[in-house]
Write an enzyme that holds these catalytic residues in place. Sequence first.
Site, PDB file in Angstrom:
ATOM      1  N   ASP B  20       4.700  -8.030  -7.006  1.00  0.00           N
ATOM      2  CA  ASP B  20       3.894  -7.492  -5.917  1.00  0.00           C
ATOM      3  C   ASP B  20       2.874  -8.571  -5.567  1.00  0.00           C
ATOM      4  OD1 ASP B  20       2.090  -6.265  -4.241  1.00  0.00           O
ATOM      5  OD2 ASP B  20       1.467  -4.716  -5.673  1.00  0.00           O
ATOM      6  N   LYS B  82      -2.933 -13.737   2.046  1.00  0.00           N
ATOM      7  CA  LYS B  82      -1.808 -12.983   2.609  1.00  0.00           C
ATOM      8  C   LYS B  82      -2.048 -12.643   4.082  1.00  0.00           C
ATOM      9  CE  LYS B  82       0.938  -8.882   1.429  1.00  0.00           C
ATOM     10  NZ  LYS B  82       1.046  -7.808   0.430  1.00  0.00           N
ATOM     11  N   GLU B 181       6.959  -2.806   0.600  1.00  0.00           N
ATOM     12  CA  GLU B 181       6.102  -2.227  -0.438  1.00  0.00           C
ATOM     13  C   GLU B 181       6.211  -0.708  -0.559  1.00  0.00           C
ATOM     14  OE1 GLU B 181       2.482  -4.128   0.708  1.00  0.00           O
ATOM     15  OE2 GLU B 181       3.209  -6.059   0.003  1.00  0.00           O
ATOM     16  N   ASP B 203       0.657   3.742   2.297  1.00  0.00           N
ATOM     17  CA  ASP B 203       0.267   2.566   1.517  1.00  0.00           C
ATOM     18  C   ASP B 203      -0.882   1.832   2.193  1.00  0.00           C
ATOM     19  OD1 ASP B 203       0.046   0.159   0.194  1.00  0.00           O
ATOM     20  OD2 ASP B 203       2.140  -0.421   0.400  1.00  0.00           O
TER      21      ASP B 203
END
Lengths: 182, 616
Positions: B20, B82, B181, B203
């Site tokens: 992850d 990210k 994810e 999420d």
Amino acid sequence: MTDYFTFFGLPRQLELDEGELQKKFYELSRKYHPDRFARATPREQQEALEATSVLNDGYRVLRNPVQRAEYVLKQDGFDIGEQRSKDVPPELLEEVFELNEQLEELRSGDAEAAGPLRQSRDRFLGLLDDVDGELNQRFREHDAASESGARRAVLAKVRGVLNRRKYIRNLVNEVEKELSAH
Amino acid sequence: MSTFQIDFSSVNTRRIVGIDLGTTNSLVAFMDLTGPVVIPGADGERMVPSIVSYPEGGGVVVGNAARVMLIDQPDRTVYSVKRLMGRGVEDVQDEIGLFPFRIVAGSESVLRLELGGRTLTPPQISAEVLRQLKKNAEAYLSEEVTQAVITVPAYFNDAQRQATKDAGRIAGLEVLRLVNEPTAASLAYGLDKRKEGVVAVYDLGGGTFDISILRLHDGIFEVLSTNGDTRLGGDDIDNRLLTIALEDIASEWRQDLSHSGEAVQRLRRKVIEAKEKLSYVPVTAIEFEFGGRRYQREITRDLFEGLIKDIVDRTLGPCRQALKDAGLTPEQINEVVLVGGSTRIPMVRNAVEALFLAKPHTDLNPDEVVALGAAVQAAILSGDVEDQLLLDVTPLSLGIETMGGVVSKLIHRNSTIPASATETFTTSVDGQRNVLIHVLQGERELVKDCRSLARFDLMDIDPLPAGMPRIEVRFLIDANGILSVTARDQRTGKETTVEVKPSYGLTDQQVEAMIQESFEKAEEDFQARQVREARVDADAILAAVDKARQSDSYWDLSEDERQAIDAAINELLMVYHGGDHHLIRAHIGKVDTATRKLAESMMNTAVQSALKGTKI
């Protein structure tokens, strides 16, 4: 091009058991999905990728009655061009005229046109249901036809229904866009 | 028919890990005999902060160690990288103000950051986090790890996915699959029980928001729809608190701290602590000290909720759209799964519960559930898990530019991947040899409102009158959500050469160059680390000798012996700042030899006094 009906092992029919289609889709996914070939040779991986894309593309087409019918029409050499859906079906001429007037009023700032416009929209949505009923009727006729001439005759009618359906669908979409903008 | 079973166990010995790669934290997990397990680092921590620092003197520091550098050397330390993956300069203009690092001028299609004299792209920086996770996994499993599944936000576009894959390659990992994810999270949840029904996965991560709706049936996890926002997450919540704290301080202290990297980072830690506490208590305080001054402010949950309400609300639009795209009503959702640290916030939980009319699941740690799911997917790929299968979708429609700057859609969003579309192209001028196809991603009608993905140049077309060539082009989105394009001349059946010019992202050659560079840097970095470690040992022995000089034992030595010690220490100090760790080590050895007698004498004294029972 792989034929989707053959790929799924299903009869070439316009009426289709969605549960059966889904079952086949899951079955074939388990067989061909690239996840099953993560450690296979590059060639096998490529084949899995190709097979699964056909499977997914086919599932998308076959599970949607309109797309399924268009697919069969196209395979049988029918032209299903966009332009046809622009012709107003004669039986709707009057109502379409009225609807366009209401749209014009709303666009020019007359908020009171929204009420009647909603009513018109609901009427057209009702028509859409009728068209879908007719489509199902034609689907059954098509599947029952045993001889190819008769089958083609039904397909021609199916095309007509699809064009009408597309016309009404576009109209409703346009009205909804206009309603949400005001 | 006789069949025999081929034993693949020998082929499958090499493990695939699940990673992850998060905005705030990253984790690595693997499939144990008992199920998916998160692998801790050497420090015992399961989460590696996604922070990378390039300290003076070379080398790279990642994770908790880099978090410290965030305060000491903010201009050499990167976090939340990210958010920059697969983006261009113009994409990040409004966010870059909150980042202390410098963007190198002229980085049009790929962002380049300047960090301590090095110019680096986001994939290279992410690769450092991946390398750390790889190292942690290798130490834990006592074997080399070369293959991984990496998770990405479901709403990541092609360029962001490609950038993540590039990061893997640069880190020396073969990325066997990119998994979304929320889908990964559903795998972690669906594993233990044979679940059936429709699940919504909400999420809210550090920097991205995803919603996915799945149908679970007989081990098949079929994604029906997905939606999200790749610029919405816990970071935004932190920034709200940070902004009011900075404003307070500006008016109380008459001092603008927003340009001090160190102050902002320290304050950020404090507001994050306050935010986290507010999930469990109705009131807390931000307490902050800097430059000898002290700031304190009480924050109630009510005030906090007022600050973040619009952020929470912004997640609901994508949720409704996902429901609509799946053709479902809230009543048809059987279960809701929460992922991401921000879903600990009570206001978020309540909003989700109100929308989906179902109490969210929280039995798995929202920080770990994605990594656990990635490990399950890794086990599916390795063949260790056979009865489960993920069928994911592409989050964004794919189209090509047509006349008048209009986008013609070829593959619609929420199509199960792999998915493909075929279009036939021709020329518009006699003898034309090339056709350029502009591919875009997005839901809007016009080119200017969609995301340019790449330009594909069909080359070496046979020179024919305009309109005669028929080039059949196949657009294929693979199971990672990444596009490839192939073309074929219908007349000759010959493959047409396609040159790809990505709009945002690295070319293959650039990635190769970075891999090469990372090997060279790895050697350099290794050297730098050895030097640093040697200096740490030198510091230890120098401190010990310093202390020993105050003891009686030191003065019991002969003059010559004391001089020998001084000489050895001087020599060590001379080589200390050089870059040769062998030399430093050699001189540590000499000091050690010169002080051996002293050490023995001190030891004896200590033992004797202990035997005599003198007070310690």
